[in-house]
Design a protein around this motif. Structure first.
Motif, mmCIF file in Angstrom:
data_model
loop_
_atom_site.group_PDB
_atom_site.id
_atom_site.type_symbol
_atom_site.label_atom_id
_atom_site.label_comp_id
_atom_site.label_asym_id
_atom_site.label_seq_id
_atom_site.Cartn_x
_atom_site.Cartn_y
_atom_site.Cartn_z
ATOM 1 N N ARG A 114 0.823 -1.212 -0.115
ATOM 2 C CA ARG A 114 0.133 -0.067 -0.058
ATOM 3 C C ARG A 114 0.930 1.206 -0.050
ATOM 4 N NH1 ARG A 114 -5.389 -0.158 0.395
ATOM 5 N NH2 ARG A 114 -6.443 -1.864 1.325
ATOM 6 N N ILE A 115 1.873 1.258 0.797
ATOM 7 C CA ILE A 115 2.826 2.362 0.686
ATOM 8 C C ILE A 115 3.447 2.468 -0.665
ATOM 9 C CG2 ILE A 115 5.043 3.267 1.735
ATOM 10 C CD1 ILE A 115 4.246 1.443 4.328
ATOM 11 N N VAL A 116 3.979 1.728 -1.392
ATOM 12 C CA VAL A 116 4.594 1.543 -2.616
ATOM 13 C C VAL A 116 3.392 2.273 -3.628
ATOM 14 C CG1 VAL A 116 5.769 0.556 -4.741
ATOM 15 C CG2 VAL A 116 6.428 0.186 -1.999
ATOM 16 N N GLN A 117 2.347 1.840 -3.489
ATOM 17 C CA GLN A 117 0.879 2.198 -4.318
ATOM 18 C C GLN A 117 0.734 3.666 -4.061
ATOM 19 O OE1 GLN A 117 -1.987 -0.648 -3.425
ATOM 20 N NE2 GLN A 117 -1.167 -2.270 -4.610
ATOM 21 N N ALA A 118 0.817 4.086 -2.926
ATOM 22 C CA ALA A 118 0.461 5.395 -2.648
ATOM 23 C C ALA A 118 1.446 6.724 -3.424
ATOM 24 C CB ALA A 118 0.441 5.735 -1.159
ATOM 25 N N VAL A 119 2.711 6.161 -3.829
ATOM 26 C CA VAL A 119 3.615 6.962 -4.707
ATOM 27 C C VAL A 119 3.009 7.068 -5.958
ATOM 28 C CG1 VAL A 119 5.665 7.341 -5.839
ATOM 29 C CG2 VAL A 119 5.242 5.931 -3.598
ATOM 30 N N GLY A 120 2.439 8.377 -6.062
ATOM 31 C CA GLY A 120 1.780 8.861 -7.434
ATOM 32 C C GLY A 120 2.998 9.126 -8.591
ATOM 33 N N ASP A 121 2.407 9.124 -9.980
ATOM 34 C CA ASP A 121 3.327 9.085 -11.124
ATOM 35 C C ASP A 121 4.104 10.293 -10.858
ATOM 36 O OD1 ASP A 121 2.113 7.087 -12.387
ATOM 37 O OD2 ASP A 121 0.637 8.332 -13.576
ATOM 38 N N GLY A 122 5.577 10.063 -11.116
ATOM 39 C CA GLY A 122 6.529 11.083 -10.907
ATOM 40 C C GLY A 122 6.765 11.270 -9.489
ATOM 41 N N GLY A 123 6.255 10.439 -8.520
ATOM 42 C CA GLY A 123 6.488 10.778 -7.065
ATOM 43 C C GLY A 123 7.776 10.139 -6.473
ATOM 44 N N LEU A 124 7.883 10.567 -5.300
ATOM 45 C CA LEU A 124 9.133 10.222 -4.532
ATOM 46 C C LEU A 124 8.681 9.172 -3.269
ATOM 47 C CD1 LEU A 124 12.163 10.459 -3.716
ATOM 48 C CD2 LEU A 124 11.630 12.697 -2.893
ATOM 49 N N LEU A 125 9.370 8.122 -2.920
ATOM 50 C CA LEU A 125 9.367 7.319 -1.770
ATOM 51 C C LEU A 125 10.442 7.721 -1.048
ATOM 52 C CD1 LEU A 125 7.971 5.443 0.353
ATOM 53 C CD2 LEU A 125 8.983 3.780 -1.214
ATOM 54 N N LEU A 126 10.503 7.954 0.268
ATOM 55 C CA LEU A 126 11.589 8.044 1.188
ATOM 56 C C LEU A 126 11.204 7.279 2.458
ATOM 57 C CD1 LEU A 126 12.447 12.043 0.989
ATOM 58 C CD2 LEU A 126 13.899 9.950 -0.085
ATOM 59 N N TYR A 127 12.268 6.182 2.602
ATOM 60 C CA TYR A 127 11.815 5.390 3.606
ATOM 61 C C TYR A 127 13.194 4.830 4.498
ATOM 62 C CZ TYR A 127 8.665 1.626 5.503
ATOM 63 O OH TYR A 127 8.044 0.792 6.518
ATOM 64 N N GLU A 128 12.928 5.111 5.666
ATOM 65 C CA GLU A 128 14.192 4.691 6.536
ATOM 66 C C GLU A 128 13.665 4.037 7.697
ATOM 67 O OE1 GLU A 128 18.051 7.016 8.442
ATOM 68 O OE2 GLU A 128 16.222 7.931 8.298
ATOM 69 N N THR A 129 14.028 2.670 8.129
ATOM 70 C CA THR A 129 13.628 2.105 9.525
ATOM 71 C C THR A 129 14.705 1.051 9.833
ATOM 72 O OG1 THR A 129 11.761 1.475 10.402
ATOM 73 C CG2 THR A 129 12.024 0.064 8.448
ATOM 74 N N PHE A 130 14.531 0.447 10.810
ATOM 75 C CA PHE A 130 15.253 -0.597 11.580
ATOM 76 C C PHE A 130 15.498 -1.718 10.890
ATOM 77 C CE2 PHE A 130 13.954 2.249 14.772
ATOM 78 C CZ PHE A 130 14.871 2.952 15.168
ATOM 79 N N ALA A 131 16.705 -2.285 10.943
ATOM 80 C CA ALA A 131 16.909 -3.709 10.007
ATOM 81 C C ALA A 131 17.479 -4.521 10.945
ATOM 82 C CB ALA A 131 18.082 -3.342 8.957
ATOM 83 N N GLN A 132 17.425 -5.853 10.606
ATOM 84 C CA GLN A 132 18.121 -7.105 11.080
ATOM 85 C C GLN A 132 19.614 -6.627 11.543
ATOM 86 O OE1 GLN A 132 17.677 -10.523 8.719
ATOM 87 N NE2 GLN A 132 15.458 -10.657 8.952
#
Length: 197
Positions: A114-132
């Motif tokens: 859903r998060i990826v789908q919320a990125v519109g045409d020409g849009g930008l996703l910035l994601y940062e969170t904890f990892a293993q």
């Protein structure tokens, strides 16, 4: 899991580093004068919402904690505050798409599509969170809240990845995964010049 006690902290350097990319995407839009619509998901008390507003965005700030969202009361004009339980309730944004989707310190795997789908045409996703690996230095330590190696890359299939990191940061000690990715416009005749920070 959302951390909502950091309203007095500055925005993450990973997020602020992409301000030039945000401006380039704005300039490449059909109407660059139209306000940029941004989503700050699991925003806590809004340190990144404030950064997005400072970049000229109109922001939809979503969190389950109404008290945390109250820290944004002084930004009522450019900010729509949405109280929603993202993990136990329905997706609160219907089919809305945004020019910028920003997520930090939050992971609920069922929402990644859903998060990826919320990125519109020409849009930008910035994601940062904890990892293993974070379980060796602090919290969160539950596997449910820690990204597996390459997990953000797989989640962003179909987007153009501008930057990706997976590793350890010493101050404060933590393991993170982070990505900056765009949904390219199919009908573009001139390639967008994505500035590298």
């Amino acid at each position: 899991m959302t951390l909502s006690v950091h309203h007095d902290l500055p925005a993450s350097p990973w997020i602020t580093r992409f301000a030039p990319l945000l401006q380039a995407l704005r300039a490449a839009r059909p109407d660059p004068a139209e306000p940029v619509q941004a989503l700050d998901l699991a925003c806590g008390s809004g340190r990144h919402t404030r950064w997005l507003v400072a970049q000229g965005c109109q922001v939809t700030a979503v969190d389950r904690d109404a008290a945390a969202l109250a820290h944004l009361a002084d930004l009522d004009g450019p900010v729509q505050r949405v109280v929603a339980d993202l993990e136990n309730g329905p997706w609160p944004l219907a089919q809305r798409r945004f020019d910028v989707v920003l997520v930090t310190n939050y992971l609920w795997r069922a929402l990644l599509p859903r998060i990826v789908q919320a990125v519109g045409d020409g849009g930008l996703l910035l994601y940062e969170t904890f990892a293993q690996g974070n379980e060796t230095v602090g919290k969160p330590s539950r596997p449910d809240f820690l990204l597996a190696p390459g997990e953000l890359l797989r989640a962003c299939a179909g987007l153009r990845v501008i930057a990706y990191e997976d590793g350890f940061l010493p101050e404060p000690p933590r393991f993170v995964q982070r990505i900056a990715a765009v949904r390219e416009r199919a009908a573009t005749t001139t390639p967008v010049r994505y500035p590298l920070a």
